[in-house]
Design an enzyme around this catalytic site. Structure first.
Site, PDB file in Angstrom:
ATOM      1  N   CYS C 141      71.921  24.676  11.221  1.00  0.00           N
ATOM      2  CA  CYS C 141      70.842  24.834  11.100  1.00  0.00           C
ATOM      3  C   CYS C 141      69.582  24.903  11.839  1.00  0.00           C
ATOM      4  O   CYS C 141      68.572  25.755  11.306  1.00  0.00           O
ATOM      5  CB  CYS C 141      69.585  23.127  10.572  1.00  0.00           C
ATOM      6  SG  CYS C 141      70.767  22.057  11.434  1.00  0.00           S
ATOM      7  N   HIS C 217      64.236  18.546  11.404  1.00  0.00           N
ATOM      8  CA  HIS C 217      64.354  18.595  12.345  1.00  0.00           C
ATOM      9  C   HIS C 217      62.850  19.357  12.166  1.00  0.00           C
ATOM     10  O   HIS C 217      62.472  19.998  11.511  1.00  0.00           O
ATOM     11  CB  HIS C 217      65.411  19.585  12.994  1.00  0.00           C
ATOM     12  CG  HIS C 217      66.165  19.511  13.238  1.00  0.00           C
ATOM     13  ND1 HIS C 217      67.263  18.330  13.546  1.00  0.00           N
ATOM     14  CD2 HIS C 217      67.380  19.683  12.410  1.00  0.00           C
ATOM     15  CE1 HIS C 217      68.575  18.358  13.411  1.00  0.00           C
ATOM     16  NE2 HIS C 217      68.961  19.604  12.663  1.00  0.00           N
TER      17      HIS C 217
HETATM   18  N1  LIG Z   1      75.108  18.267   8.772  1.00  0.00           N
HETATM   19  C1  LIG Z   1      74.061  18.961   9.951  1.00  0.00           C
HETATM   20  O1  LIG Z   1      72.903  18.432  10.047  1.00  0.00           O
HETATM   21  C2  LIG Z   1      74.654  19.786   9.878  1.00  0.00           C
HETATM   22  C3  LIG Z   1      73.636  21.663   9.570  1.00  0.00           C
HETATM   23  C4  LIG Z   1      73.990  22.979   9.960  1.00  0.00           C
HETATM   24  C5  LIG Z   1      75.535  23.174  10.589  1.00  0.00           C
HETATM   25  N2  LIG Z   1      76.158  21.991  10.239  1.00  0.00           N
HETATM   26  C6  LIG Z   1      77.621  22.326  10.806  1.00  0.00           C
HETATM   27  O2  LIG Z   1      78.851  22.160   9.389  1.00  0.00           O
HETATM   28  C7  LIG Z   1      79.242  22.002   9.540  1.00  0.00           C
HETATM   29  C8  LIG Z   1      79.620  20.381   8.951  1.00  0.00           C
HETATM   30  O3  LIG Z   1      79.232  19.017   9.204  1.00  0.00           O
HETATM   31  P1  LIG Z   1      78.558  18.205   8.623  1.00  0.00           P
HETATM   32  O4  LIG Z   1      76.805  17.446   8.545  1.00  0.00           O
HETATM   33  O5  LIG Z   1      78.683  18.923   6.785  1.00  0.00           O
HETATM   34  O6  LIG Z   1      79.518  16.892   8.648  1.00  0.00           O
HETATM   35  P2  LIG Z   1      80.159  16.240   7.875  1.00  0.00           P
HETATM   36  O7  LIG Z   1      80.961  14.877   8.242  1.00  0.00           O
HETATM   37  O8  LIG Z   1      79.094  15.387   6.701  1.00  0.00           O
HETATM   38  O9  LIG Z   1      81.293  16.673   6.802  1.00  0.00           O
HETATM   39  C9  LIG Z   1      82.703  16.982   7.075  1.00  0.00           C
HETATM   40  C10 LIG Z   1      83.524  16.364   6.420  1.00  0.00           C
HETATM   41  O10 LIG Z   1      84.311  16.721   6.601  1.00  0.00           O
HETATM   42  C11 LIG Z   1      85.069  15.770   5.900  1.00  0.00           C
HETATM   43  N3  LIG Z   1      86.907  15.809   6.976  1.00  0.00           N
HETATM   44  C12 LIG Z   1      86.742  15.471   8.458  1.00  0.00           C
HETATM   45  N4  LIG Z   1      88.077  15.867   8.564  1.00  0.00           N
HETATM   46  C13 LIG Z   1      88.832  16.880   8.220  1.00  0.00           C
HETATM   47  C14 LIG Z   1      89.853  17.592   7.859  1.00  0.00           C
HETATM   48  N5  LIG Z   1      91.126  17.093   8.685  1.00  0.00           N
HETATM   49  N6  LIG Z   1      90.324  18.266   6.891  1.00  0.00           N
HETATM   50  C15 LIG Z   1      89.014  18.552   6.191  1.00  0.00           C
HETATM   51  N7  LIG Z   1      87.944  18.175   6.118  1.00  0.00           N
HETATM   52  C16 LIG Z   1      87.666  16.844   6.867  1.00  0.00           C
HETATM   53  C17 LIG Z   1      84.409  14.520   5.990  1.00  0.00           C
HETATM   54  O11 LIG Z   1      85.890  13.567   5.317  1.00  0.00           O
HETATM   55  C18 LIG Z   1      83.461  15.134   5.831  1.00  0.00           C
HETATM   56  O12 LIG Z   1      83.259  14.781   4.745  1.00  0.00           O
HETATM   57  C19 LIG Z   1      79.480  21.507  11.013  1.00  0.00           C
HETATM   58  O13 LIG Z   1      80.071  22.597  11.813  1.00  0.00           O
HETATM   59  C20 LIG Z   1      78.248  21.328  11.257  1.00  0.00           C
HETATM   60  O14 LIG Z   1      77.665  21.575  12.840  1.00  0.00           O
HETATM   61  C21 LIG Z   1      75.536  20.531   9.972  1.00  0.00           C
END
Ligand SMILES: NC(=O)c1ccc[n+]([C@@H]2O[C@H](COP(=O)([O-])OP(=O)(O)OC[C@H]3O[C@@H](n4cnc5c(N)ncnc54)[C@H](O)[C@@H]3O)[C@@H](O)[C@H]2O)c1
Ligand SMILES: NC(=O)c1ccc[n+]([C@@H]2O[C@H](COP(=O)([O-])OP(=O)(O)OC[C@H]3O[C@@H](n4cnc5c(N)ncnc54)[C@H](O)[C@@H]3O)[C@@H](O)[C@H]2O)c1
Ligand SMILES: NC(=O)c1ccc[n+]([C@@H]2O[C@H](COP(=O)([O-])OP(=O)(O)OC[C@H]3O[C@@H](n4cnc5c(N)ncnc54)[C@H](O)[C@@H]3O)[C@@H](O)[C@H]2O)c1
Ligand SMILES: NC(=O)c1ccc[n+]([C@@H]2O[C@H](COP(=O)([O-])OP(=O)(O)OC[C@H]3O[C@@H](n4cnc5c(N)ncnc54)[C@H](O)[C@@H]3O)[C@@H](O)[C@H]2O)c1
Lengths: 334, 334, 334, 334
Positions: C141, C217
């Protein structure tokens, strides 16, 4: 002769109890344990407190940092008559066999189950129960807070109900949240009520909530009275109760922030507010119901209890003698 | 002979400066003013400090509460050689005519415009400028923080840029927000940069943000160097700089929470951290750019400056003599 | 023909990308994986989305709750042409062999290292690089936010320096803290700068801080220009830049709270603010330095990038055609 | 024929009610008033809503910004049959003479005293009382929340006691605090209990606390029953109660954060959660005492009440007919 005390687990509670022990004329602090050479470890050393590794497995961390330890927990146990176990909740139960083996008495904290010790303790409520005991549990900050005020009016209580609004993290903890939410304990009534009953036999139920603040817990207490009491009676009783203080919103105490500021203005070490703070204006009787609101400084209210517990365990003093000594040594206002 | 000092405005800054003055052998605290009889007023009285009403209009409040005052500001001004004006920002300028009329010198704080006084002051940077002056302004907590570290490396600075992440409210303030937002100062560069230039002639620009925390401000500093400096040089310089301390994340300082815990562990009054805290690991040189991150305890960093300002105004001591006295009296580590 | 898409990891990012895919005429959402039958799983079902267990080990949880799944990740992979891996950071790299074995393409997110994919992607900056690729990483992000604005002025940049004030936890996360502290990344410059360089070749350094807020952010950006630019030029450029919007404090946008309120007023799903928000008043040029302040809605800014990445990987559209389609389908303002 | 509605005060509540009115087939939104041309004013215009200046004094602000208004409040009052007064608390009472003079009916909000209107209103509790009335007050968010659940079990209530943990500021408010404190209402019992009694005759007392969060209020409710009720009875009753929903921690609802996430997942406008959220696990009967914990989305729970109040005042529908229409139009789940 002084009782020799060790502290296992030198965190929020441990470091405060160590400090309190150092201020007692009848006790001597023999050392504390640390798991890593962080700034708290360095501070302990500066204060002349022998620092031991909490176990052998942590030694490499100290070595790597060039921090010389006085030994490990096992060595400390050989030096002491009693150990304060202020390790994270649940760990005390696992440590008890070590203390038994070393033949030292132990004080446990509120994160342990009642069954970990022989007696659950709040000095002004049941000091005598701890006389001569080997294992005593000082109850949690919340339970201590509730017990102090409820014990003072216990003969009038038919039923007590307390809603506990809890701080999410201690001030030095930058990991735990929540940042922006209210978190209920959905098991209702919560486990806090029964915990009070390990100390005093009062009919009590509680619910609990976590909110994003670090300073203090707040309790909204409602008591159904079996005997009449007036607002003025309650004020008189609380004014006569040790380790309980009345605060007036009128004087600027509009939230927990000003209560802590009061402790800061007193130049209390770590802004400790050992006393339970009851808002005077909140004390109110409607029919057979008494209400009051109190705040609990989670970091410090249990500290004097640890000191008193030691005195009881070694039968070094009677109840009020110990409480008075402890109060005076820590600057507790009454 | 001791300089007689009064404090007008006994809040966050005022009460700390009053405390600091009481610890100086060459000064005497004659009294403080309050606008209402809140717990801070009662505390002052307990400490034996004469409490004056900030003006006649506030007298009824004190009368109503049965709080006896020693008089009003006018009376206090007759007793003193110098007044510390720690009233809310902007009020000092309105008070100056009162001080002039009473023939007393005055120290103003950072909430006032530079033009309110003859000189803007940070002891280690420009003590001499305040010698013999009648009106001196101790600059704001942020400006003091930036000046302390930038002054130490000023000969190397071609251009400095600081991003200031500011605490939303002081710990004892339960009214100001925000609860859950980041608030930029959209006037860019912000006014903080020019404020540093009232003390030292450095080429600096700043931006500023308010975030929901009470403990400390944090500055992300970037300096374009006109002369080469290594990371080690900067560490050496900061280690030699008074009122600046290096902290290591390695030792557990992972946020402002642990910096304040450090001050609490020292049993500093109000957990004052008079020193600017620089994270050692953050000091870094890439090409001609130096980076470092520092934290500023807004409640206390300006306190020693107030003391030194008085000494300079009365030509009671040379720069380093005054700084040393102040440091020693307050337990400032270096 | 529609590209068949699966989403592995249905959390903050995954559920938003799934929603976005459902709104594309040239794509079809085949299913999502969940590790447990929480309310998000039930919601997916209500929306008619096939829910798969993220792996066999999680099946018992679903069975226990009586929640029927469509199969496991392995089954989903057989149905799809491409998988969006939105599992927690670092897990994507471990999953890649599964995707390879199943012969499906994959989009990874910003929590993965650049080396996990063939190309790091921000549509408006380097869409072409992803044409025909099998493994593409949509950057974080923060990196997406920096890249969008810096790319628009990249020809003028000699050096860019960004200070990132990061939200501590997402709004639906009630575990992570801190509650009351500012947490610097003490490794300076931070890793965020180099991450921008995986997308565009710009000379950039960054520092980063975590603060107790959940909404967005904020970045304080400073650019040293190699060619002159005026404030008005920059405003014109940003007004012409897709997925970047200018906001005026004058109109009430005094913090991130009002930016999110703007998205709520638009009735955006989950108050998504796909566009990077630049405060118009903050855009400022002093000498050869350009300053501006921008806010990034961490939950949603990368969502359109995921959609565009799919189009590029299957060569379904040219850069601007894809961006336009995505923007229109999501109500992105420009 | 449609009832013509105006909204005076287009803030948190006003904009939501305006939206709700636009979705009713039997109502027509004639316009709203604003005091300044901020982003909410521009958004209203974009939606085709006529924007009036709240009074003549505000006209210059709009002129300066080149924002054309449709007139002033006086002009709007000529166009409408009823006005929703959603101005800041206490202002409604001052506005009432204007409405009387213009001969329009008015709905007031919970920031007004009960005496400002003829009846205090919660649709499911006392719809009939508002039939044909000219001045109706929709009670506050907290009172509405308590009334919805207590009304459902009112025949069983001997005594009800609710502790209210209130959000400090609405999400779009970046000025109000506290940042890090718990603020009790020290007048105990608080005024919230009697406010419920303006709607239903229930024996209730309350205490209230403000905590640093923006999302929702939470109530810890304890009821002393005069007739036996089981946990299952209560679950059945609440499941049959409109505008009340049960949520299970088991499904991931561990705090207010996930409740709001649920509304976001539904793509509710502004994440409105019109329904009172009761944690299913928290419903508990011990002896003659019933406990439950509920959360109230302060920004939206009163919105459907405003719509129903209008229908009652113009006798456009019976109670359940109106509630059903409102529920359907807003996507209220039951
Ligand atoms: N939240 C943010 O601010 C944001 C912004 C941009 C990018 N990201 C990136 O996006 C990605 C996901 O982040 P997020 O914030 O959505 O995280 P999150 O924790 O909200 O979601 C992750 C999901 O994956 C699931 N999960 C856990 N273990 C798993 C497995 N073994 N197999 C399949 N699913 C599984 C979790 O239950 C959860 O629903 C990461 O790489 C993160 O760095 C996050
Ligand atoms: N903090 C409070 O609010 C509070 C109040 C009253 C009671 N208590 C109770 O006091 C006890 C200690 O809690 P705390 O808040 O001081 O925790 P803490 O985390 O602040 O301190 C615990 C200390 O124990 C150390 N430790 C970890 N593992 C150890 C091991 N194996 N051996 C020795 N030391 C180890 C940690 O490094 C830390 O220094 C718990 O039972 C807790 O429930 C805490
Ligand atoms: N708090 C900080 O972080 C900080 C840091 C450095 C400098 N300063 C500066 O110090 C000055 C004081 O700020 P503060 O934070 O101590 O404010 P404060 O609000 O804590 O204290 C101000 C005090 O002045 C009193 N007061 C109000 N009106 C008065 C009057 N007419 N006469 C006398 N006293 C009056 C108030 O009751 C209060 O006790 C300001 O110029 C401020 O900008 C503040
Ligand atoms: N926000 C809540 O949680 C909530 C919940 C239920 C009820 N209420 C009640 O609803 C009412 C409105 O509260 P709110 O939260 O929407 O407030 P708000 O501050 O969000 O909105 C009030 C609006 O009225 C406008 N306004 C100010 N002065 C005005 C004037 N002279 N004429 C016309 N408009 C004027 C303001 O600009 C603002 O847009 C109050 O009675 C409040 O107690 C609020």
């Amino acid at each position: 002769m002084k009782v020799k005390v060790g502290v296992n687990g030198y965190g929020t509670i441990g470091k405060r109890v160590a400090y309190a022990v150092m201020r007692q004329k009848d006790m001597r602090l023999m050392g504390v344990t640390k798991t890593k050479p962080d700034f708290e470890a360095y501070r302990a050393k500066e204060l002349g407190i022998p620092v031991y590794a909490a176990s052998e497995e942590f030694l490499p961390r100290f070595e790597k940092a060039g921090f010389e330890v006085a030994g490990t927990l096992g060595d400390l146990l050989e030096e002491v008559d009693v150990v304060i176990d202020a390790t994270p909740g649940g760990m005390g139960a696992k440590n008890r066999p070590l203390y038994e083996k070393a033949g030292v008495k132990a004080v446990f904290e509120g994160g342990e189950k009642a069954s970990t010790a022989e007696v659950s303790f709040v000095a002004q409520a049941n000091y005598e129960k701890a006389l001569g005991r080997d294992y005593v549990r000082v109850v949690s900050c919340n339970t201590t807070g509730l017990t102090r005020t409820l014990n003072a009016i216990k003969d009038y209580i038919d039923y007590a109900y307390a809603v506990m609004i809890r701080r999410a993290a201690d001030p030095d903890d930058s990991r735990r949240g929540p940042v922006n939410a209210i978190k209920p304990t959905v098991e209702v009534p919560s486990h806090h009520g029964p915990d009070v009953q390990t100390v005093i036999p009062v009919n009590i139920e509680t619910t609990a909530f976590v909110v994003p603040t670090t300073l203090m817990h707040v309790h909204s207490v409602m008591v159904e009275l079996k005997e009449p009491l007036t607002r003025e009676d309650v004020i008189d009783i609380f004014e006569d109760t040790t380790r309980v203080l009345l605060f007036e919103k009128e004087r600027g105490f509009e939230s927990t922030a000003q209560l802590i500021e009061f402790a800061r203005d007193l130049h209390r070490e770590w802004n400790n507010l050992y006393e339970i703070a009851v808002w005077k204006e909140s004390i109110s009787v409607k029919g057979n119901r008494l209400f009051y609101i109190q705040a609990v400084h989670q970091e410090s209210d249990v500290v004097p209890e640890n000191v008193d517990a030691i005195r009881a365990m070694f039968e070094m003093a009677g109840k009020w003698e110990s409480i008075k000594k402890t109060n005076k040594s820590l600057g507790i206002l009454k």
